[in-house]
Design an enzyme around this catalytic site. Structure first.
Site, PDB file in Angstrom:
ATOM      1  N   GLU A 128      90.192  29.894  66.455  1.00 37.57           N
ATOM      2  CA  GLU A 128      90.874  28.607  66.409  1.00 37.57           C
ATOM      3  C   GLU A 128      91.823  28.437  67.587  1.00 37.57           C
ATOM      4  O   GLU A 128      91.842  27.388  68.245  1.00 37.57           O
ATOM      5  CB  GLU A 128      91.687  28.457  65.108  1.00 37.57           C
ATOM      6  CG  GLU A 128      90.872  28.582  63.852  1.00 37.57           C
ATOM      7  CD  GLU A 128      90.851  30.003  63.277  1.00 37.57           C
ATOM      8  OE1 GLU A 128      90.638  30.977  64.035  1.00 37.57           O
ATOM      9  OE2 GLU A 128      91.054  30.134  62.062  1.00 37.57           O
ATOM     10  N   CYS A 150      97.163  30.420  62.751  1.00 36.58           N
ATOM     11  CA  CYS A 150      96.280  29.390  63.298  1.00 36.58           C
ATOM     12  C   CYS A 150      96.620  28.021  62.729  1.00 36.58           C
ATOM     13  O   CYS A 150      96.603  27.020  63.455  1.00 36.58           O
ATOM     14  CB  CYS A 150      94.824  29.745  63.030  1.00 36.58           C
ATOM     15  SG  CYS A 150      94.293  31.195  63.977  1.00 36.58           S
TER      16      CYS A 150
END
Length: 149
Positions: free
Chosen positions: A59, A90
């Site tokens: 991510e 993330c």
């Protein structure tokens, strides 16, 4: 959660392809695709072991590539497709980037921070949906982790 959008399965399959690349490099098989206006802006897979850096989650790498490509740190109209529910680190980056929507394949009961650990997404105005390509993603994760245990 939001309603299923027709292209979600297409893009989660693209994220799954990235996860398979991570698997081939002996990385935890997680992939991410960032999409704006039905166009893939960036794609990435975990590189934590290869780079010896815990920040190299799929991510974060997909976000970093998108920031550079678009010359912006805000991604208001983006959808981020991830094979596995994002962790808190993330998710923090996703929220700060002002991502509009997250779509992920499977829940992550240990470190997932949207559904599994009940992060209050109502306060953040982020849309999310999950449950795409579950069997394939779970199988890839099992194929990776079972021999290591």
């Amino acid at each position: 959660m939001v309603k299923f959008i027709m292209n979600d399965l297409y893009y989660i399959k693209k994220a799954y392809e990235q996860a398979k690349i991570a698997y081939s490099k002996n990385e935890v098989p997680i992939g991410a695709i960032l999409v704006i206006d039905n166009k893939i802006i960036s794609r990435a897979y975990n590189l934590v072991k290869c780079k010896n850096n815990v920040l190299y989650h799929a991510e974060l790498l997909a976000l970093t590539k998108a920031f550079k490509k678009l010359d912006s740190y805000r991604l208001h109209s983006a959808t981020l497709y991830i094979t596995v529910e994002p962790c808190l680190m993330c998710l923090g980056a996703i929220l700060n980037a002002k991502i509009k929507r997250i779509v992920f394949g499977v829940l992550e009961p240990k470190t997932g921070s949207i559904v599994s650990n009940k992060f209050n997404t109502n306060k953040s105005n982020i849309e999310y949906d999950f449950g795409f390509l579950e069997n394939d993603i779970k199988q890839l994760l099992q194929d990776f982790f079972i021999p290591k245990r």
